[in-house]
Design a protein around this motif. Structure first.
Motif, PDB file in Angstrom:
ATOM      1  N   ASN A  47       0.705  -1.305   0.151  1.00 24.87           N
ATOM      2  CA  ASN A  47       0.112   0.135   0.019  1.00 24.87           C
ATOM      3  C   ASN A  47       0.812   1.299  -0.023  1.00 24.87           C
ATOM      4  OD1 ASN A  47      -2.313  -1.500  -0.072  1.00 24.87           O
ATOM      5  ND2 ASN A  47      -2.478  -1.546   2.183  1.00 24.87           N
ATOM      6  N   ILE A  48       2.200   1.151  -0.042  1.00 26.37           N
ATOM      7  CA  ILE A  48       2.839   2.436  -0.135  1.00 26.37           C
ATOM      8  C   ILE A  48       2.728   3.080  -1.123  1.00 26.37           C
ATOM      9  CG2 ILE A  48       4.823   1.165  -1.084  1.00 26.37           C
ATOM     10  CD1 ILE A  48       4.890   4.002   1.645  1.00 26.37           C
ATOM     11  N   CYS A  49       2.363   2.648  -2.410  1.00 22.05           N
ATOM     12  CA  CYS A  49       1.936   3.239  -3.587  1.00 22.05           C
ATOM     13  C   CYS A  49       0.598   3.544  -3.830  1.00 22.05           C
ATOM     14  CB  CYS A  49       2.914   2.621  -4.894  1.00 22.05           C
ATOM     15  SG  CYS A  49       2.337   0.938  -5.005  1.00 22.05           S
ATOM     16  N   LYS A  50      -0.291   3.295  -2.860  1.00 20.24           N
ATOM     17  CA  LYS A  50      -1.808   3.318  -3.036  1.00 20.24           C
ATOM     18  C   LYS A  50      -2.280   4.370  -2.104  1.00 20.24           C
ATOM     19  CE  LYS A  50      -1.836  -1.418  -4.538  1.00 20.24           C
ATOM     20  NZ  LYS A  50      -0.507  -1.699  -4.483  1.00 20.24           N
ATOM     21  N   PRO A  51      -2.253   5.695  -2.564  1.00 23.69           N
ATOM     22  CA  PRO A  51      -2.970   6.326  -1.367  1.00 23.69           C
ATOM     23  C   PRO A  51      -4.540   6.155  -1.359  1.00 23.69           C
ATOM     24  CG  PRO A  51      -2.046   7.436  -3.470  1.00 23.69           C
ATOM     25  CD  PRO A  51      -2.071   6.248  -3.643  1.00 23.69           C
ATOM     26  N   LYS A  52      -4.983   6.286  -0.033  1.00 20.95           N
ATOM     27  CA  LYS A  52      -6.485   5.977   0.331  1.00 20.95           C
ATOM     28  C   LYS A  52      -7.281   6.904  -0.678  1.00 20.95           C
ATOM     29  CE  LYS A  52      -5.987   4.320   5.041  1.00 20.95           C
ATOM     30  NZ  LYS A  52      -6.347   4.415   6.599  1.00 20.95           N
ATOM     31  N   GLN A  53      -6.882   8.115  -0.641  1.00 21.11           N
ATOM     32  CA  GLN A  53      -7.851   9.225  -1.358  1.00 21.11           C
ATOM     33  C   GLN A  53      -7.118  10.134  -1.818  1.00 21.11           C
ATOM     34  OE1 GLN A  53     -10.587   9.899   1.565  1.00 21.11           O
ATOM     35  NE2 GLN A  53      -9.259  11.154   3.007  1.00 21.11           N
ATOM     36  N   LYS A  54      -7.666  10.922  -2.751  1.00 19.58           N
ATOM     37  CA  LYS A  54      -6.895  12.193  -3.315  1.00 19.58           C
ATOM     38  C   LYS A  54      -6.277  13.161  -2.324  1.00 19.58           C
ATOM     39  CE  LYS A  54      -7.128  15.347  -7.138  1.00 19.58           C
ATOM     40  NZ  LYS A  54      -7.989  15.884  -8.199  1.00 19.58           N
ATOM     41  N   ASP A  55      -6.836  13.427  -1.118  1.00 20.15           N
ATOM     42  CA  ASP A  55      -6.009  14.312  -0.383  1.00 20.15           C
ATOM     43  C   ASP A  55      -5.265  13.733   0.620  1.00 20.15           C
ATOM     44  OD1 ASP A  55      -8.067  13.007   1.012  1.00 20.15           O
ATOM     45  OD2 ASP A  55      -8.970  14.901   1.765  1.00 20.15           O
ATOM     46  N   ALA A  56      -4.829  12.414   0.431  1.00 14.92           N
ATOM     47  CA  ALA A  56      -3.984  11.691   1.441  1.00 14.92           C
ATOM     48  C   ALA A  56      -2.640  12.264   1.052  1.00 14.92           C
ATOM     49  CB  ALA A  56      -4.024  10.009   1.201  1.00 14.92           C
ATOM     50  N   PHE A  57      -1.817  12.121   2.128  1.00 14.96           N
ATOM     51  CA  PHE A  57      -0.524  12.577   2.173  1.00 14.96           C
ATOM     52  C   PHE A  57       0.434  12.012   1.025  1.00 14.96           C
ATOM     53  CE2 PHE A  57       4.095  12.055   3.263  1.00 14.96           C
ATOM     54  CZ  PHE A  57       4.544  13.364   3.317  1.00 14.96           C
ATOM     55  N   LEU A  58       0.335  10.669   0.801  1.00 14.66           N
ATOM     56  CA  LEU A  58       1.055   9.853  -0.092  1.00 14.66           C
ATOM     57  C   LEU A  58       0.900  10.750  -1.553  1.00 14.66           C
ATOM     58  CD1 LEU A  58       0.865   6.168   0.434  1.00 14.66           C
ATOM     59  CD2 LEU A  58       2.816   7.569   0.030  1.00 14.66           C
ATOM     60  N   TYR A  59      -0.471  10.979  -1.893  1.00  8.28           N
ATOM     61  CA  TYR A  59      -0.576  11.401  -3.248  1.00  8.28           C
ATOM     62  C   TYR A  59      -0.179  13.081  -3.367  1.00  8.28           C
ATOM     63  CZ  TYR A  59      -2.941  13.428  -7.303  1.00  8.28           C
ATOM     64  OH  TYR A  59      -3.155  14.098  -8.662  1.00  8.28           O
ATOM     65  N   GLN A  60      -0.618  13.439  -2.273  1.00 10.53           N
ATOM     66  CA  GLN A  60      -0.430  15.118  -2.362  1.00 10.53           C
ATOM     67  C   GLN A  60       1.153  15.490  -2.149  1.00 10.53           C
ATOM     68  OE1 GLN A  60      -2.387  17.576  -2.797  1.00 10.53           O
ATOM     69  NE2 GLN A  60      -4.123  16.055  -2.959  1.00 10.53           N
ATOM     70  N   ARG A  61       1.977  14.750  -1.585  1.00  8.45           N
ATOM     71  CA  ARG A  61       3.297  15.004  -1.632  1.00  8.45           C
ATOM     72  C   ARG A  61       4.076  14.695  -2.815  1.00  8.45           C
ATOM     73  NH1 ARG A  61       7.388  16.797  -1.942  1.00  8.45           N
ATOM     74  NH2 ARG A  61       9.337  16.818  -0.407  1.00  8.45           N
ATOM     75  N   THR A  62       3.471  13.368  -3.703  1.00  8.92           N
ATOM     76  CA  THR A  62       3.884  13.054  -4.801  1.00  8.92           C
ATOM     77  C   THR A  62       3.650  14.164  -6.013  1.00  8.92           C
ATOM     78  OG1 THR A  62       3.772  10.616  -4.308  1.00  8.92           O
ATOM     79  CG2 THR A  62       3.919  11.219  -6.498  1.00  8.92           C
ATOM     80  N   LEU A  63       2.534  14.651  -5.954  1.00  7.74           N
ATOM     81  CA  LEU A  63       1.905  15.782  -6.726  1.00  7.74           C
ATOM     82  C   LEU A  63       2.768  17.012  -6.366  1.00  7.74           C
ATOM     83  CD1 LEU A  63       0.015  16.835  -8.845  1.00  7.74           C
ATOM     84  CD2 LEU A  63      -1.480  17.331  -7.216  1.00  7.74           C
ATOM     85  N   GLN A  64       3.100  17.310  -5.273  1.00  4.13           N
ATOM     86  CA  GLN A  64       3.750  18.553  -4.961  1.00  4.13           C
ATOM     87  C   GLN A  64       5.292  18.235  -5.667  1.00  4.13           C
ATOM     88  OE1 GLN A  64       4.641  19.126  -0.921  1.00  4.13           O
ATOM     89  NE2 GLN A  64       6.166  20.623  -1.097  1.00  4.13           N
ATOM     90  N   PHE A  65       5.845  17.087  -5.448  1.00  4.82           N
ATOM     91  CA  PHE A  65       7.131  16.733  -6.088  1.00  4.82           C
ATOM     92  C   PHE A  65       7.250  17.057  -7.629  1.00  4.82           C
ATOM     93  CE2 PHE A  65      10.415  13.770  -7.860  1.00  4.82           C
ATOM     94  CZ  PHE A  65      11.481  14.301  -7.346  1.00  4.82           C
ATOM     95  N   ILE A  66       6.277  16.489  -8.173  1.00  2.13           N
ATOM     96  CA  ILE A  66       6.025  16.424  -9.696  1.00  2.13           C
ATOM     97  C   ILE A  66       6.048  17.838 -10.161  1.00  2.13           C
ATOM     98  CG2 ILE A  66       4.875  15.826 -11.663  1.00  2.13           C
ATOM     99  CD1 ILE A  66       4.123  13.154 -10.103  1.00  2.13           C
ATOM    100  N   ARG A  67       5.230  18.489  -9.408  1.00  2.75           N
ATOM    101  CA  ARG A  67       4.907  20.154 -10.074  1.00  2.75           C
ATOM    102  C   ARG A  67       6.170  20.909  -9.953  1.00  2.75           C
ATOM    103  NH1 ARG A  67      -1.298  21.077  -7.552  1.00  2.75           N
ATOM    104  NH2 ARG A  67      -2.342  20.561  -9.556  1.00  2.75           N
ATOM    105  N   GLU A  68       6.784  20.642  -8.525  1.00  2.00           N
ATOM    106  CA  GLU A  68       8.047  21.465  -8.128  1.00  2.00           C
ATOM    107  C   GLU A  68       9.163  21.295  -9.266  1.00  2.00           C
ATOM    108  OE1 GLU A  68       8.703  20.825  -4.355  1.00  2.00           O
ATOM    109  OE2 GLU A  68       7.109  22.326  -3.632  1.00  2.00           O
TER     110      GLU A  68
END
Length: 655
Positions: free
Chosen positions: A626-647
């Motif tokens: 589950n390390i690569c499976k966020p629970k939902q869109k606002d979960a930390f796993l996804y949001q931190r990944t999205l932030q890294f991609i955008r930056e």
């Protein structure tokens, strides 16, 4: 004619009559000339109007007939009377000559004014509301690529036409336009005619036997071990032999097969799966694709596709074969003629991500008008899958790990107490979301998102091909070649990897740095996301107590051992290389153990092993799966990944 003669006689009388007072005679003569000339002009105009209307009526499509026959695959027009009595006489000949003259006048005026109905449509006379259909058809066949693509887009966005108008397009468009419509998101499925009818089946017909004959007709020399394995397996086994061996796990011709567990389900479908596995391998070879097409493989696969509407796995394997064949441009015409574009267009609109993605890959390989890249087996574009006006500025690549898959690895978080085999589960109900396709595509529409799939196993007992022994080095070269063919390296890119997939990414980048033709991959790599990647090895290979999974660890598992020399060399070389290239790195690591089967729990990648040595290291309270499976869109796993991609891609996305 009579009016003209009468006018002449009157003029003669005027000229021979007795002179009268000058003023009275002059005005009386003028009135007579105007009267008769006007009558002549009015009569001629009425006659010409009648004939033009008759010509228009004879050439106009009968929409009422079309509506009555809307389910047919052809269009009716008014027929000419066969009564010979109507085809004789001066009136008939005069009308015939007049029609010819009108046609010439219309054609000449169209050329002079550069009218839209020149060329093939110069003799077509349609209702005003149908002009758009024919204009778009003509525009879609122009040499001007921009105008051609615009026409296809306008067709796809039109939703107010009648059924017969869609069928006009379906019958009259060229293959290039048809493929473009299939790859347009808003296209109506009425643009696509049903596939040609297949020959009726006889009582003794066996699709299983047809598949065997197709396989037997393909070259059997100079094949790698896995192609030989799948081919011999399909040719040697039958549904009867499978039924006789039902329930046996290690039998089946002496081979330990992963399919043995499904013997009790549908033996005939199992044999068909063997044949399709073999055909997938054969279809990766261009010369074998030619043989498949020449021996009726496209029609046979279409029959099998229709037969198994309720078996998505069989349909996906068939689309894999079609996608592989579409890599060969000389086979595009046979694929279109056999009706596959219609089936792929329908599959593209499937709510199931895997079905839609397999169809999207096949259509992208067919679309040479807007797609330069070629997507080989195992390389799937998650976004954009349709034609789009959105400029693509960067790529994000997703590489799964051990026992993973191109789609299922990146779904939302699983429930607890699930073993590794759930990664490859075929439960469609549990695969309704793929967060890179749904969330990331919406948040970053300017990205091309690619997911890669390759075969892995925990144990040689469960390997799909027992002879296959692919090391990380071998797989990295294989994937690098496929990704370069897909245009990876032409844009800025970020790699996102899980578990063993991160080791493949490291190896691919090191290999690319040694090949001049791969320099663009290195130069355009901006960053890497590692989800629980065992940079320093894993305890997984040490646990061989579970006989179901690890009685005979696969080569992939052995390479993850903590004392693996190859793994240590890879880590040391890549760390130095990444520092030199200044790659941006983000590391996640699990903190909870993972269930391995039902017997043991294992901390697959400990924190110290997930530490690359550069970049942030973020522990997350989830297990390895589950390390690569966020629970939902606002979960930390996804949001931190999205932030890294955008930056990391900020400058590239702004341009």
């Amino acid at each position: 004619m009579s009016l003209a003669a009468y006018c002449v006689i009157c003029c003669r009388r005027i000229g021979t009559s007795t002179p009268s007072p000058k003023s009275n005679t002059y005005w009386r003569d003028v009135r007579k000339i105007i009267k008769f000339t006007g009558s002549l002009i009015l009569g001629g105009s009425l006659f010409l109007t009648y004939e033009v209307l008759a010509l228009k009526k004879s050439l106009t499509l009968d929409t009422q007939v079309v509506e009555r026959e809307k389910m047919k695959s052809y269009i009716y027009v008014h027929t000419v009377s066969l009564d010979k009595r109507e085809n004789h006489g001066i009136t008939y000949q005069a009308r015939k000559e007049l029609h010819k003259a009108v046609r010439k006048v219309l054609a000449t005026s169209a050329k002079i004014l550069r009218g839209p109905f020149a060329d093939p449509f110069s003799t077509v006379d349609v209702e005003d509301h149908e002009c758009a259909v024919w204009l778009l058809l003509r525009k879609s066949k122009l040499d001007d690529r921009t105008a051609r693509l615009q026409a296809v887009q306008e067709m796809s966005e039109t939703h107010h036409w009648h059924d017969y108008q869609y069928r006009i397009i379906a019958q009259a468009c060229d293959p290039r336009t048809l493929i473009g419509l299939a790859r347009s998101k808003e296209s109506d499925l009425r643009f696509f005619l049903p596939p040609p009818s297949l020959p009726s089946l006889t009582e003794d017909y066996s699709i299983e036997e047809e598949l065997r004959q197709l396989l037997a007709s393909l070259p059997q020399t100079e094949l790698d071990e896995c192609i030989q394995y799948f081919t011999s397996l399909a040719l040697s086994e039958s549904s009867q032999s499978l039924a006789a061996q039902k329930g046996g796990l290690w039998c089946f011709g002496g081979n330990g097969l992963p399919y043995a567990e499904s013997f009790g389900e549908v033996p005939s479908a199992t044999v068909e799966m063997f044949c399709l596995e073999a055909l997938i391998k054969h279809s990766e070879m261009p010369t074998h694709c030619d043989q498949i097409e020449a021996n009726g493989g496209l029609q046979l696969l279409q029959r099998l596709y229709r037969l198994h509407k309720d078996c998505p796995k069989i349909q996906r394997n068939i689309m894999r074969i079609i996608g592989n064949m579409a890599l060969n441009e000389h086979l595009h015409s046979p694929i279109v003629r056999s009706g596959w574009v219609s089936l792929l267009a329908e599959a593209m609109k499937s709510p199931h991500i895997m079905e839609a993605s397999h169809a999207a890959r096949s259509l992208a390989n067919l679309d040479r008008d807007t797609v330069r890249e070629k997507y080989q087996d195992g390389v799937y574009v998650l976004h954009p899958q349709y034609r789009t006006s959105q400029p693509i500025k960067a790529d994000v690549l997703f590489i799964h790990g051990l026992m993973g898959a191109a789609f299922k690895t990146w779904r939302q978080q699983d429930a607890e107490h699930q073993g590794p085999t759930d990664e490859a589960s075929e439960d469609e109900a549990r695969h309704t979301t793929c967060w890179p396709k749904t969330w990331l595509a919406r948040d970053c529409p300017a990205l091309r998102i690619i997911s890669v799939e390759y075969d892995t196993s925990l144990s040689d007992w469960r390997a799909r091909c027992p002879m296959e022994r692919k090391s990380i080095a071998f797989r990295s070269n294989e994937l690098l070649r496929k990704l370069r063919a897909a245009g990876v390296g032409d844009r800025p890119l970020i790699w996102v990897s899980h578990s063993m997939g991160g080791l493949l990414v490291k190896k691919m980048l090191l290999e690319a740095s040694k090949k001049p033709e791969m320099n663009t991959v290195i130069n355009n790599t901006r960053g890497i996301v590692f989800y629980s990647v065992p940079h320093h090895g894993s305890h997984l290979a040490e646990y061989s107590v579970n006989i179901r999974y690890l009685l005979f660890p696969s080569l992939e598992v052995k390479e993850l051992s903590k004392d693996s020399p190859a793994l240590k060399t890879l880590q040391d070389d890549f760390l130095e290389f990444a520092k030199d290239k200044n790659f941006q790195v983000l590391n996640f690591v699990e903190t909870l153990p993972t269930y391995i089967g039902s017997m043991i729990k294992l901390h697959v990648v400990p924190v110290e092993s997930a530490d690359l040595g550069i970049g942030d290291l973020i522990p997350v309270d989830v297990n390895h799966l589950n390390i690569c499976k966020p629970k939902q869109k606002d979960a930390f796993l996804y949001q931190r990944t999205l932030q890294f991609i955008r930056e990391t891609l900020a400058k590239d996305l702004e341009n």
